[in-house]
Write a protein that holds these residues in place. Structure first.
Motif, short mmCIF file in Angstrom:
data_model
loop_
_atom_site.label_atom_id
_atom_site.label_comp_id
_atom_site.label_asym_id
_atom_site.label_seq_id
_atom_site.Cartn_x
_atom_site.Cartn_y
_atom_site.Cartn_z
N PRO A 61 27.53 32.84 39.54
CA PRO A 61 28.98 32.86 39.77
C PRO A 61 29.42 34.21 40.35
CG PRO A 61 28.46 32.03 37.58
CD PRO A 61 27.20 32.60 38.12
N ASP A 62 30.40 34.16 41.26
CA ASP A 62 30.94 35.41 41.79
C ASP A 62 31.96 35.98 40.82
OD1 ASP A 62 33.33 33.99 42.14
OD2 ASP A 62 33.03 33.69 44.30
N ARG A 63 32.63 37.04 41.22
CA ARG A 63 33.56 37.72 40.29
C ARG A 63 34.77 36.87 39.94
NH1 ARG A 63 36.89 42.24 43.75
NH2 ARG A 63 36.99 41.13 45.75
N GLY A 118 31.72 28.63 31.05
CA GLY A 118 32.53 29.70 31.61
C GLY A 118 32.66 29.75 33.12
N VAL A 119 31.86 28.96 33.85
CA VAL A 119 32.07 28.90 35.29
C VAL A 119 33.40 28.20 35.56
CG1 VAL A 119 31.17 28.00 37.47
CG2 VAL A 119 29.59 28.89 35.74
N ARG A 120 34.20 28.76 36.44
CA ARG A 120 35.56 28.23 36.66
C ARG A 120 35.61 27.16 37.74
NH1 ARG A 120 39.65 29.11 39.97
NH2 ARG A 120 38.46 30.66 41.14
N ARG A 121 34.74 27.30 38.76
CA ARG A 121 34.76 26.40 39.91
C ARG A 121 33.34 26.24 40.43
NH1 ARG A 121 37.90 24.95 44.74
NH2 ARG A 121 36.63 25.29 46.60
N VAL A 122 32.95 25.01 40.70
CA VAL A 122 31.64 24.72 41.29
C VAL A 122 31.85 24.04 42.64
CG1 VAL A 122 29.45 23.49 41.04
CG2 VAL A 122 30.54 24.51 39.02
N GLU A 123 31.23 24.63 43.67
CA GLU A 123 31.36 24.10 45.03
C GLU A 123 30.06 23.41 45.44
OE1 GLU A 123 34.42 27.53 46.70
OE2 GLU A 123 32.33 27.56 47.32
N LEU A 124 30.18 22.45 46.33
CA LEU A 124 29.02 21.72 46.85
C LEU A 124 29.31 21.38 48.30
CD1 LEU A 124 27.15 18.91 44.93
CD2 LEU A 124 27.65 18.64 47.35
N ALA A 173 34.44 20.34 45.61
CA ALA A 173 34.52 21.26 44.47
C ALA A 173 34.97 20.52 43.22
CB ALA A 173 35.46 22.42 44.76
N ARG A 174 34.60 21.09 42.08
CA ARG A 174 35.13 20.68 40.77
C ARG A 174 35.65 21.91 40.06
NH1 ARG A 174 31.29 17.25 37.09
NH2 ARG A 174 32.98 17.87 35.68
N LEU A 175 36.75 21.75 39.33
CA LEU A 175 37.37 22.85 38.60
C LEU A 175 37.25 22.66 37.09
CD1 LEU A 175 40.73 23.24 40.60
CD2 LEU A 175 38.54 24.41 40.99
N GLN A 176 37.20 23.76 36.40
CA GLN A 176 37.15 23.73 34.94
C GLN A 176 38.40 23.04 34.38
OE1 GLN A 176 37.59 27.53 32.67
NE2 GLN A 176 35.42 27.19 32.18
#
Length: 363
Positions: free
Chosen positions: A85-87, A122-128, A170-173
């Motif tokens: 994950p980035d910042r 804790g990851v906030r957003r996952v992109e694909l 994308a999916r969001l938390q």
């Protein structure tokens, strides 16, 4: 840092890959389909490459990401991974499925499981991202609950030297992530065929004939869009699977069922699920006119749409002077509903009245 958990989802178990998976990774990555959509892989893919993949996977965990071997019934079925994950808490996901495990929802199940796990940790957003012609990956993204967000045009160079477009998901938390099934299902058997005409999804091999048809004066006279370049038409043909899967449109080549020759084009477009409505459009090469091809093609498409989708209305708009198209629609069970005055721009700068037609789902 993400924990090295074992993840279980249905018949799949995901765990960090080991050197014992290397031979299966070689077979998977040396497969032509894998190589087609993953141009950065070495070709041929060898055992040393697979062992390097396993070592990089271990390093991914140390850097804050994750890489899992997908197993089904104890057999290696693929890989799924997350970038560190980035910042801002954003991670990128990817997957590759072995040829022997395709067609069973493995990619969607694994992508959903890993994404759920990452968002829970804790990851906030996952992109694909998936290339527009990679229909299997696009389908997996929708089924894994990812939401489509846009396109990256000519984002990567493929193995054949072309730059390809990619669809971004994308999916969001905390966001609901239902599986999405296509509103326009793919054709059973890959085509509609009544023995005289055969309709199959447009493909890059149809681009030259489609370009020739659209430049034909009797077709161009009723087109409301400017002439397209061969490059634009090639790109359009490559988008067929993505447009179909995403519910935007269904585009088909019309062929002579006996010879296989390209005869024309037909599409369902302007699909509005909330209204249960779509528009039909079509064009035919002069050499195939007067033989009932278009009436047959329209009938096949409309019957398919009412049998396999939730559409209630199929509509059409025609230039008031296009009497041949009016006759096709009348023979196909459409009824005239009205006229939009001076709606359609013509190549000479004037405007034509648009005659509106509709056919309703049978009671």
């Amino acid at each position: 840092m993400l924990p090295r958990d074992v993840i279980s989802s249905g018949a799949l178990i995901l765990w960090p890959p080991a050197e014992g998976d290397a031979e299966a990774i070689v077979k998977m990555c040396d497969d032509p389909v894998t190589a087609r959509f993953m141009p950065s892989l070495p070709r041929p893919y060898e055992l040393g490459d697979a062992l390097g993949c396993v070592r990089r996977g271990a390093g991914a965990w140390e850097d804050g990401g994750a890489q899992y071997a997908i197993t089904e019934g104890g057999r290696f079925a693929g890989l799924v991974w997350l970038a560190p994950p980035d910042r801002w808490g954003v991670s990128g996901a990817g997957f590759v499925v072995a040829p022997w495990a395709r067609g069973r929802g493995v990619a969607a199940t694994a992508a959903r499981a890993v994404t759920d796990w990452a968002l829970d940790h804790g990851v906030r957003r996952v992109e694909l991202q998936a290339e527009v012609e990679n229909v299997a990956s696009l389908r997996a993204a929708y089924r894994a609950g990812f939401r489509e967000e846009g396109l990256r045009r000519e984002a990567r160079r493929l193995r054949d030297g072309r730059f390809a477009d990619y669809v971004v998901f994308a999916r969001l938390q905390g966001e609901a992530a239902p599986a999405v099934e296509p509103y326009l299902p793919f054709l059973e058997g890959g085509a509609l065929d009544d023995g005289v005409v055969r309709l199959a999804p447009m493909a890059p091999g149809d681009a030259a004939e489609y370009h020739r048809m659209m430049a034909e004066p009797s077709v161009a006279a009723y087109s409301v869009t400017p002439p397209a370049s061969m490059a634009d038409i090639d790109r359009r043909c490559r988008y067929t699977g993505y447009w179909w899967l995403s519910g935007q449109r269904a585009e088909m080549a019309i062929r002579d069922a006996r010879s296989g020759a390209f005869a024309g084009h037909i599409q369902l477009m302007q699909v509005v699920p909330v209204l249960g409505q779509a528009m039909i459009g079509y064009s035919l090469l002069p050499g195939f006119r007067g033989r009932g091809f278009m009436t047959r093609a329209v009938g096949l498409v409309v019957d398919w749409a009412f049998a396999h989708t939730a559409l209630h209305r199929i509509v059409a708009g025609t230039d008031a002077d296009n009497t041949a198209s009016h006759a096709v629609l009348e023979r196909s069970g459409f009824r005239r509903e009205g006229v939009h005055r001076e709606l359609l721009p013509r190549p000479d700068g004037t405007r034509a009245d648009d005659v509106q037609w509709a056919r309703l789902r049978p009671a």
